[in-house]
Design a protein around this motif. Structure first.
Motif, short mmCIF file in Angstrom:
data_model
loop_
_atom_site.label_atom_id
_atom_site.label_comp_id
_atom_site.label_asym_id
_atom_site.label_seq_id
_atom_site.Cartn_x
_atom_site.Cartn_y
_atom_site.Cartn_z
N SER A 1 0.81 -1.22 0.00
CA SER A 1 0.00 0.00 0.00
C SER A 1 0.84 1.27 0.00
N GLY A 2 2.12 1.15 0.34
CA GLY A 2 2.94 2.33 0.52
C GLY A 2 2.52 3.14 1.74
N GLY A 3 1.61 2.57 2.54
CA GLY A 3 1.11 3.27 3.72
C GLY A 3 -0.02 4.23 3.41
N TYR A 4 -0.53 4.21 2.20
CA TYR A 4 -1.56 5.17 1.79
C TYR A 4 -2.90 4.54 1.44
N VAL A 5 -2.91 3.65 0.46
CA VAL A 5 -4.17 3.14 -0.08
C VAL A 5 -4.27 1.64 0.20
N PRO A 6 -5.28 1.21 0.95
CA PRO A 6 -5.40 -0.22 1.25
C PRO A 6 -5.42 -1.06 -0.02
N VAL A 7 -4.66 -2.14 0.00
CA VAL A 7 -4.61 -3.03 -1.15
C VAL A 7 -4.19 -4.42 -0.67
N GLY A 8 -4.78 -5.43 -1.25
CA GLY A 8 -4.39 -6.81 -1.00
C GLY A 8 -4.36 -7.55 -2.30
N ALA A 9 -3.59 -8.62 -2.36
CA ALA A 9 -3.50 -9.39 -3.60
C ALA A 9 -3.37 -10.86 -3.28
N THR A 10 -4.04 -11.67 -4.08
CA THR A 10 -3.90 -13.12 -4.01
C THR A 10 -3.33 -13.59 -5.34
N LEU A 11 -2.13 -14.13 -5.28
CA LEU A 11 -1.45 -14.65 -6.47
C LEU A 11 -1.67 -16.15 -6.54
N GLY A 12 -1.88 -16.67 -7.74
CA GLY A 12 -2.13 -18.10 -7.85
C GLY A 12 -1.75 -18.68 -9.19
N LYS A 13 -1.80 -19.99 -9.25
CA LYS A 13 -1.50 -20.71 -10.47
C LYS A 13 -2.66 -20.60 -11.45
N ASP A 14 -2.33 -20.67 -12.72
CA ASP A 14 -3.32 -20.46 -13.77
C ASP A 14 -4.48 -21.43 -13.66
N TRP A 15 -4.20 -22.71 -13.37
CA TRP A 15 -5.28 -23.70 -13.38
C TRP A 15 -6.32 -23.42 -12.30
#
Length: 461
Positions: A269-283
């Motif tokens: 987020s850089g301490g500013y804008v809330p953000v989350g991410a889920t990375l995953g395999k293509d299948w």
């Protein structure tokens, strides 16, 4: 005539009411807790790894907003990126187009984990975990999630189901089908997998509560066991990811570990804008989004918004250009090394552990009779009071902000901004040494505060 909104004027007029406003309109226990332990400070401004109060006193931040402030506060590159994206007046969140910023951030993020293929952007760490749980259950067709004792993965209902702290779970049942297993126990993992209903194991490579690291070889062996039983490995890197442990991801400290799903948030987020991410395999993504009818089967109203994506791109740029991961490794090693040297000096200091700039300082029962009697007094009232006795003078006398690493734990956790330098690390060690000297020499103020904590703990039973 309506009055034009003026934020600076509003803060000047009402800012002094901050604690009263929280008491009346928000979580009323927060100001109560802060008043009790003497943390009711008024910080006027912040930059990098430091705060300043109204009198111009400098405070060292060893907490980083629970690891959100990986680059410290108000990094100029992130600030500029946000100004730029606001000034661009983008057609954001139309929901019926494919803007470039999410694709660019996904591309950059995936470059740090080449075995993964796709990204879902949400708004927080708990959302990232919720996404991973949903995707794992759908992709495997199985209901049950395994997690480790003492784990923390968030506080929304799904992530609460894999939270290892009973205090957070109490009163919120029923939760998802779940089972806790000890971190590092492969036999327990194998036993649960043989039941055939496990979708995934979700694990923090280094647990935030207590700062316990997965034993060497555990993640790779667990991954192999899970795949043999057609279950998935989910790495929760919400706190440990983006360089905190001296690698971009904490799971990268062990060769051959390639989680099926990885959760990140906080520092991105850089301490500013809330953000989350889920990375995953293509299948996995192909199964979840298996047809156009399912295009919105999992989404987030503010996910992939331009401000969050710009902040994330700026953060990754700074990390590369300023060698943030290398700094975390080097300064963290110095900090841990200097603290480890103190273990044999202080009988109340039991252990120093962790990686990079995620360090746990654990206290334990002393040998000498005088200190042991005082330790027992605190432990009888409530476990964790001695650690709090250390945290308070670090702030009050040395202007260093830290935290106890979890309820009922005698562990202080250090998770400072990843930009701290050796002078900051040395400042902490010097202050910590003075506090420990005081504790071992029978410092009256410190133990008197301990008695106060005991009275409060007994009163609230």
């Amino acid at each position: 005539m309506t009055k034009e909104f003026d934020l600076a004027a509003l803060l000047a007029e009402r800012g002094a009411e901050r604690y009263e406003l929280h008491d009346r309109h928000l979580n009323h226990q927060l100001p109560r807790m802060l008043h009790t332990i003497g943390f009711d400070k008024v910080y006027e401004r912040a930059e990098g790894a430091h705060f300043w109060d109204a009198d111009g006193n400098d405070y060292l931040d060893m907490l980083a907003g629970f690891a959100v402030m990986g680059l410290g506060r108000h990094h100029p590159v992130v600030r500029k990126a946000l100004h730029d994206v606001l000034d661009a007046s983008l057609a954001d969140l139309t929901r019926f187009d494919c803007p470039p910023l999410p694709g660019l951030l996904a591309e950059r993020l995936l470059s740090y984990s080449p075995h993964l293929d796709r990204v879902f952007f949400g708004n927080s760490g708990t959302e990232a975990v919720e996404t991973a749980l949903k995707f794992a259950r759908y992709a495997t067709g199985r209901p049950r999630i395994l997690y480790c004792t003492h784990a923390f993965h968030g506080l929304t209902t799904g992530s609460l189901s894999v939270n290892g702290e009973d205090g957070f779970r109490k009163g919120f049942a029923p939760l998802l089908p779940d089972t806790a297993i000890p971190l590092g126990d492969l036999d327990a993992l194998a036993r649960e997998l043989r039941r055939g209903d496990v979708a995934a194991l979700v694990v923090e490579p280094i647990q935030g509560k207590g700062v316990h690291e997965a034993p060497p070889g555990y993640l790779r062996a667990a991954q192999d066991l899970l795949h043999r039983h057609k279950a998935l490995l989910i790495a929760d890197e919400v706190q440990t990811g983006l360089g905190r442990t001296g690698k971009f991801y904490a799971f990268q400290h062990e060769d051959g570990v390639e989680p099926d799903l990885v959760c990140v948030a906080k520092a991105m987020s850089g301490g500013y804008v809330p953000v989350g991410a889920t990375l995953g395999k293509d299948w996995i993504f192909q199964k979840v989004y298996s047809s156009m009818d399912r295009v919105q089967v999992h989404s987030a109203s503010f996910g992939s918004n331009a401000q969050a994506m710009a902040a994330g791109l700026a953060v990754l740029s700074v990390m590369e250009n300023e060698q943030i991961v290398a700094n975390a490794a080097a300064v963290g090693e110095r900090l841990k090394s200097r603290l480890t040297e103190l273990v044999h000096r202080y009988e109340l200091l039991a252990d120093v552990r962790g990686r990079g700039l995620m360090i746990g300082i654990e206290f334990g029962r002393p040998k000498s009779l005088k200190l042991r009697s005082r330790w027992t007094m605190l432990q009888t009232a409530r476990k964790g009071l001695f650690a709090q006795m250390v945290v308070v003078p670090l702030l009050q006398r040395h202007r260093i902000l830290t935290q106890v690493s979890g309820d009922h734990l005698e562990v202080i956790k250090l998770i400072p901004p990843l930009i701290i330098d050796t002078a900051d690390a040395d400042r902490f060690v010097d202050a910590f040494t003075e506090v420990m000297d005081d504790a071992h020499n029978g410092g009256g103020l410190m133990w008197d505060f301990g008695k106060t904590l005991v009275k409060q703990a007994v009163a609230h039973r």
